[in-house]
Scaffold this active site. Structure first.
Site, mmCIF file in Angstrom:
data_model
loop_
_atom_site.group_PDB
_atom_site.id
_atom_site.type_symbol
_atom_site.label_atom_id
_atom_site.label_comp_id
_atom_site.label_asym_id
_atom_site.label_seq_id
_atom_site.Cartn_x
_atom_site.Cartn_y
_atom_site.Cartn_z
ATOM 1 N N HIS A 4 -2.428 16.546 -6.239
ATOM 2 C CA HIS A 4 -2.821 15.133 -6.255
ATOM 3 C C HIS A 4 -4.044 14.978 -7.158
ATOM 4 O O HIS A 4 -5.120 15.467 -6.836
ATOM 5 C CB HIS A 4 -3.140 14.652 -4.836
ATOM 6 C CG HIS A 4 -1.957 14.697 -3.915
ATOM 7 N ND1 HIS A 4 -1.076 13.647 -3.791
ATOM 8 C CD2 HIS A 4 -1.501 15.676 -3.102
ATOM 9 C CE1 HIS A 4 -0.123 13.977 -2.926
ATOM 10 N NE2 HIS A 4 -0.359 15.203 -2.497
ATOM 11 N N ARG A 30 -5.013 11.851 -8.245
ATOM 12 C CA ARG A 30 -5.595 10.571 -7.792
ATOM 13 C C ARG A 30 -5.752 9.509 -8.876
ATOM 14 O O ARG A 30 -5.925 8.337 -8.553
ATOM 15 C CB ARG A 30 -6.961 10.811 -7.126
ATOM 16 C CG ARG A 30 -6.967 11.812 -5.988
ATOM 17 C CD ARG A 30 -6.053 11.430 -4.861
ATOM 18 N NE ARG A 30 -6.218 12.272 -3.670
ATOM 19 C CZ ARG A 30 -5.324 12.393 -2.709
ATOM 20 N NH1 ARG A 30 -4.173 11.734 -2.790
ATOM 21 N NH2 ARG A 30 -5.552 13.160 -1.668
ATOM 22 N N HIS A 43 8.659 14.892 0.507
ATOM 23 C CA HIS A 43 7.758 14.958 1.655
ATOM 24 C C HIS A 43 8.610 14.522 2.840
ATOM 25 O O HIS A 43 9.045 13.372 2.898
ATOM 26 C CB HIS A 43 6.580 14.014 1.426
ATOM 27 C CG HIS A 43 5.696 13.822 2.612
ATOM 28 N ND1 HIS A 43 4.395 14.276 2.649
ATOM 29 C CD2 HIS A 43 5.891 13.203 3.806
ATOM 30 C CE1 HIS A 43 3.841 13.948 3.799
ATOM 31 N NE2 HIS A 43 4.733 13.296 4.524
ATOM 32 N N ASN A 71 -1.624 17.000 6.191
ATOM 33 C CA ASN A 71 -0.258 16.604 6.510
ATOM 34 C C ASN A 71 0.710 17.359 5.599
ATOM 35 O O ASN A 71 0.660 17.162 4.388
ATOM 36 C CB ASN A 71 -0.086 15.092 6.340
ATOM 37 C CG ASN A 71 1.187 14.589 6.988
ATOM 38 O OD1 ASN A 71 1.795 15.284 7.790
ATOM 39 N ND2 ASN A 71 1.590 13.381 6.647
ATOM 40 N N ASP A 86 -0.650 21.792 -2.596
ATOM 41 C CA ASP A 86 -0.835 20.434 -2.069
ATOM 42 C C ASP A 86 -2.315 20.047 -2.146
ATOM 43 O O ASP A 86 -2.894 19.506 -1.202
ATOM 44 C CB ASP A 86 -0.312 20.301 -0.637
ATOM 45 C CG ASP A 86 -0.270 18.851 -0.149
ATOM 46 O OD1 ASP A 86 -0.427 17.927 -0.980
ATOM 47 O OD2 ASP A 86 -0.095 18.638 1.068
#
Length: 426
Positions: A60, A62, A177, A276, A303
């Site tokens: 990620h 962002r 996911h 998560n 992740d």
């Protein structure tokens, strides 16, 4: 041009051999016992391992929209420090790369600022999380790596089935996911020992495994490559194992933290331990390790999920999900599994290089003459503590603060360019 002198490389049998490596025009030109340096720069790799640059298909960054957490620049600097030369950026940004225009804008920003190769995902649905599918063909033309709604599961089977058919027609992967929203129950941690002790709402294993079971059958019907993100439960491993035995084209990744930690490691109600999927039970962790070793799980992906300090330094009920991982993955895994003789060095390197490359048909992840000069130099004797203050990532959110690790990347070459060396980004 660089000549990496007096290093070691892993041969096909996993044995270390003393070799020099010549990098020229962005390629590995020669690997030999001794290479005379007649021009270019000599890089002293004495006593260090020269390996293919790592590949992380789950990162990620962002940007756009979440630059207070991470940017393409800081995220790729973190990748370079961690030995990663190819990373795949997730689409849970603002705006979501759900159109050709947004994808082209993202590609331009990557070209402008990235320190290593970034392959961006497109979303499966518009705005990420709706039931309206994106224009798959246009996004492939704009350079999408694959399609995912990472961060949320695709809730309707019909939506996922249609997405898989469209992806299959383009020979593209659906990356999932897996989480059934009706089975989350507002949970913030695993539905187990820690949740009960702290009085927190728990996320049960079936929230993940039920959706994987649905999706492998849809993938079989659609003829699609279906890839499972951050697998975390023993039931999920069983479903993927059975699907592979049935000849369904399914692959799976696991994160370092789910291999190293389980719910019993969580020290208390601390947002830096919220992720998560959550840290699961000891039995789940054992199933993940078994699944990785027997090939049910194909490779390791971090992740990497950076957040601002104020989003993590709060109780779990208020904290954002996710931890960072790019800068610590190799030393953690090497320390916990190779130094303890649970894995071989070759297994770890393969799970971080050639295995993800093979799954997604990428021309990277190998160190051989003629290959792209994506290289990490590893000091397998270097010992250091994990200190978020040294991270290039804007995110400092890690549960591994202060842990002593052995085996660190000390230099990274991206397409023959030295982008990280001895603590400095170039």
């Amino acid at each position: 041009m660089y000549v990496l002198k007096n290093g070691q490389v892993l041969n096909a049998s996993g044995e270390l051999e003393n070799k020099d490596v010549l990098i020229q025009n962005g390629k590995v030109n020669l690997i030999a016992d001794s290479i005379e340096v007649t021009s270019g720069e000599e890089f002293d790799a004495t006593g260090k391992l020269i390996a293919p640059g790592f590949i992380d298909v789950h990162v990620h960054l962002r940007e756009p929209g979440g630059e207070h957490k991470e940017t393409i620049l800081t995220g790729t600097q973190a990748a370079a420090r961690g030995g990663y030369t190819t990373i795949c950026s997730m689409p849970n940004t603002k705006p979501v790369p759900d159109s050709k225009e947004v994808m082209e804008s993202l590609q331009a920003k990557i070209k402008e600022t990235a320190k290593v190769r970034v392959l961006p995902y497109a979303s499966i649905t518009t705005s990420l999380g709706t039931d309206e599918l994106v224009d798959f063909e246009a996004l492939k033309e704009a350079g999408a790596f694959a399609f995912t709604d990472d961060g949320v599961g695709v809730q309707l089977a019909g939506t996922m089935y249609e997405a898989m058919k469209r992806a299959a027609a383009l020979d593209m992967a659906i990356v999932a996911h897996c989480e059934d929203n009706s089975l989350i129950y507002g949970g913030v941690v695993h539905d187990g020992i820690f949740a009960e002790k702290e009085g927190l709402k728990g996320i049960p294993n079936i929230a993940e495994s039920v959706q994987i079971a649905r999706d492998v059958l849809l993938a079989e019907a659609a003829g699609c490559h279906y890839h499972v993100c951050h697998i975390s439960t023993k039931e999920s491993v069983r479903v993927v194992r059975d699907a592979k035995r049935a000849g369904i084209r399914v692959t799976a990744e696991v994160s370092p933290h789910h291999l190293i930690l389980d719910e019993e490691a969580i020290p208390g109600n601390d947002g830096n331990w919220k992720m998560n999927p959550p840290l699961r039970s000891k039995e789940d962790r054992a199933a993940l390790l078994e699944g990785l070793l027997d090939g049910t799980i194909d490779f390791i992906a971090t992740d990497h999920a950076p957040h601002a300090a104020e989003e993590k330094n709060v109780p779990m009920e208020q904290a954002a999900f996710g931890i960072v991982g790019l800068e610590t993955a190799f030393p953690l895994l090497y320390t916990h599994f190779v130094k303890t003789n649970e894995w071989t060095l070759k297994q770890l390197i393969d799970w971080m290089t050639v295995k993800p490359a093979e799954c997604f048909k990428l021309p990277y992840g190998k160190l051989e003459e003629g290959s792209v000069a994506d290289i990490v130099v590893l000091d397998l004797e270097k010992e250091a503590n994990i200190d978020p203050a040294t991270f290039y990532s804007k995110g400092k959110n890690t549960p591994f603060v202060g842990e002593t690790c052995i085996g660190w990347p000390v230099a990274t070459f991206s397409e023959g360019t030295l982008v990280y060396n001895e603590g400095e980004i170039k």
